[in-house]
Design a protein around this motif. Structure first.
Motif, short mmCIF file in Angstrom:
data_model
loop_
_atom_site.label_atom_id
_atom_site.label_comp_id
_atom_site.label_asym_id
_atom_site.label_seq_id
_atom_site.Cartn_x
_atom_site.Cartn_y
_atom_site.Cartn_z
N PRO A 337 -59.67 15.64 15.63
CA PRO A 337 -60.35 15.65 14.50
C PRO A 337 -59.69 15.21 12.90
CG PRO A 337 -60.85 17.27 15.84
CD PRO A 337 -59.84 16.77 16.36
N ALA A 338 -58.54 15.57 12.88
CA ALA A 338 -57.64 15.51 12.01
C ALA A 338 -57.07 14.42 11.71
CB ALA A 338 -56.75 16.64 11.62
N GLY A 339 -57.29 13.34 12.55
CA GLY A 339 -56.76 11.97 12.61
C GLY A 339 -56.03 11.47 13.69
N GLU A 340 -55.34 10.35 13.30
CA GLU A 340 -54.18 10.09 14.31
C GLU A 340 -52.92 10.40 14.20
OE1 GLU A 340 -54.37 5.83 16.48
OE2 GLU A 340 -52.82 5.59 15.07
N ALA A 341 -52.05 10.76 15.02
CA ALA A 341 -50.69 11.04 15.03
C ALA A 341 -49.87 10.38 16.07
CB ALA A 341 -50.40 12.73 15.11
N SER A 342 -48.65 10.10 15.62
CA SER A 342 -47.59 9.41 16.69
C SER A 342 -46.86 10.54 17.29
CB SER A 342 -46.67 8.50 15.83
OG SER A 342 -47.41 7.61 15.28
N LEU A 343 -46.77 10.11 18.51
CA LEU A 343 -45.81 11.22 19.43
C LEU A 343 -44.36 10.82 18.99
CD1 LEU A 343 -47.18 10.69 22.98
CD2 LEU A 343 -48.07 12.20 21.08
#
Length: 514
Positions: A337-343
């Motif tokens: 919900p807070a957006g996209e994140a990279s691993l």
């Protein structure tokens, strides 16, 4: 209660043949453990699923978990499909087409270690909701867990009137002789025309047009059951907490491991605000406002038993985990919900490599921490939960439980693969390692049949698959283009078979699917 047997439920269109991992008792116990709760686990356990649809999940779990199953779905065609599959693989599951009222009236039911209902609560009447609560009160063991999923507020607030339009059009404006798909399409077209006339409602909820276009592109079986039942009771989280209180059930955990990773779900301001709320129920409800929650997957416990810090850590360290796909197929980003994140490669690459070691065999959290000594317990645990949330990793049951169910998983999987000779409905097989289902496409199931017949080369698997689907007058859709010649279809199948041999087989072997 209504005298009509369907009680307002949209029965003209059967439900989909999908699989739900949240109903897997192994997965449920892990979600409880993640939040520090103990859960019942026994080789003689009894489990129950209320509203099992076509019976895919209940058959998968009845095969892949020690113990026995009871379930009901009041649509006779769906109950017949589920029972037919259970009979084919020799299951002792007791599957009924009883209403909740009829099931509650039975006097031959056991006490259950778990009761699950997925996609049922919101779509039945208040009377039926009360029957579900009473069923849990009578039949869930002390210490037992209940899984429930439901549409909720505040996320559904803008779209709820649109859903009401669909249902009302189907009820009052559709021709009763029209086929289900025609009635659904007519309701969608009516709603689209209404929004195009620019009512003030559409002005107050400006994203409705995009929402409607998304619904138009969804599977019609899903749309029918999601949007066209007469009963639709969308609640707040706290309403459901209150509803189950008479059954002595306490909210314990979400069945979404990603929810435990706050940066994926909340802004810094949101985390700070929620940290200041002491009561767990109030904090959970407030959290729904921050993520604009529209669908919840929750676990309740009858007599919540919290583990000590030491017990919790030891149980986590002893839990096994397994990859569900080859590491090069794992996405490098995750969305919340807070957006996209990279691993972060420095964290995830070593963990994925450790999981892939020894031909992808399951590893305990203790073994994984030993394999990546530069990382903390918290880093490894959080990374695993992100990967579980992405469906790239799964928690496993004990090796003892795995051995108990290996034979019946093999029997069920053979029956499912045989069905792929004729249809493309069920695209999942059972794993004794995870206690749940593993996505396996129709073509891959046909490849497995070819392997069972002694065919060793991917080219032979491809030819076998083409002989089946081509003989039925079908073909492959590649992208947006239908492959028209036998040569094109065989070439595509050969490419898929090579990928299956080089990538998928090692994972399926680790999962004891093959």
């Amino acid at each position: 209660m209504s005298s009509a047997w369907n009680e307002g439920y949209f029965t003209d269109e059967g439900y989909t043949y999908g699989y739900s991992r949240e109903i897997n008792p192994v997965f449920q116990r892990y979600c409880l453990l993640l939040r520090g709760f103990a859960a019942l686990e026994s080789a003689e356990a009894w489990h129950c699923e209320l509203g099992f649809g076509q019976g895919v999940s209940i058959n998968i779990h009845a095969a892949a978990n020690p113990g026995s199953y009871v379930g009901t779905d009041f649509l006779p065609a769906q109950a017949a499909h589920a029972s037919g599959l259970a009979t084919a693989w020799g299951s002792d599951a007791r599957l009924y087409d009883a209403s909740f009222e009829q099931l509650l009236a039975r006097n031959d039911l056991p006490q259950f270690d778990s009761i699950s209902l997925h996609g049922i609560w919101t779509w039945v009447s208040r009377d039926n909701q009360k029957l579900i609560v009473e069923f849990a009160r009578r039949h869930l063991k002390p210490g037992g867990m209940l899984y429930i999923s439901y549409n909720c507020l505040p996320g559904w607030s803008p779209s709820a009137p649109l859903r009401q339009l669909f249902s009302l059009h189907n009820r009052f404006a559709s021709h009763t002789s029209a086929r289900p798909n025609e009635r659904i399409d007519a309701a969608l077209q009516f709603s689209e025309a209404l929004l195009a006339a620019n009512p003030k409602y559409a002005q107050a909820a400006p994203n409705l047009g995009a929402k409607l276009q998304g619904i138009k592109g969804q599977d019609r079986q899903y749309v029918a059951h999601e949007y066209f039942n007469r009963d639709w009771d969308c609640m707040y989280f706290t309403d459901v907490v209150d509803a189950f209180a008479p059954a002595k059930l306490d909210y314990a955990a979400t069945a979404l491991p990603l929810d435990s990773v706050d940066p994926l779900n909340l802004s810094a301001e949101g985390m700070d605000f929620l940290e200041g709320i002491e009561h767990p129920i109030m904090r959970e409800q407030a959290r729904d406002y921050f993520v604009n929650q529209s669908f919840r997957r929750d676990l309740y416990v009858r007599g919540a038993n919290r583990l000590s810090t030491a017990e919790h850590r030891e149980a986590m360290l002893n839990t096994r985990f397994v990859l569900l796909q080859v590491i090069e197929s794992v996405p490098v980003t995750v969305t919340g919900p807070a957006g996209e994140a990279s691993l972060q490669p420095e964290i995830y690459n070593p963990i994925l490599e450790a999981l892939a070691a020894k031909a992808y065999a399951p590893k305990t959290l203790r073994q994984l921490i030993s394999a990546v000594p530069s990382m903390t317990y918290h880093d490894v645990e959080q990374a695993l939960n992100v990967l579980i949330g992405m469906h790239a990793v799964a928690p496993c049951q004990s090796e003892a439980a795995e051995k108990l169910v290996q034979a019946r998983c093999s029997t069920l999987n053979l029956q499912l693969c045989k069905r792929s000779l004729f249809a493309n409905k069920i695209q999942v097989l059972s794993s004794p390692v995870t206690g749940g289902g593993v996505p396996v496409s129709r073509f891959q199931q046909l490849f497995l049949i070819a392997v069972m017949q002694g065919k060793k080369l991917p080219s032979e698997w491809a030819q076998f698959a083409w002989d089946i689907i081509g003989g039925q007058g079908e073909g492959i859709l590649k992208g947006d283009r239908a492959l028209t010649t036998a040569e094109e279809n065989i070439a595509e199948l050969r490419e898929q078979a090579v990928g299956f041999a080089e990538k998928s087989m090692v994972v399926l072997k680790a999962l004891r699917v093959v």
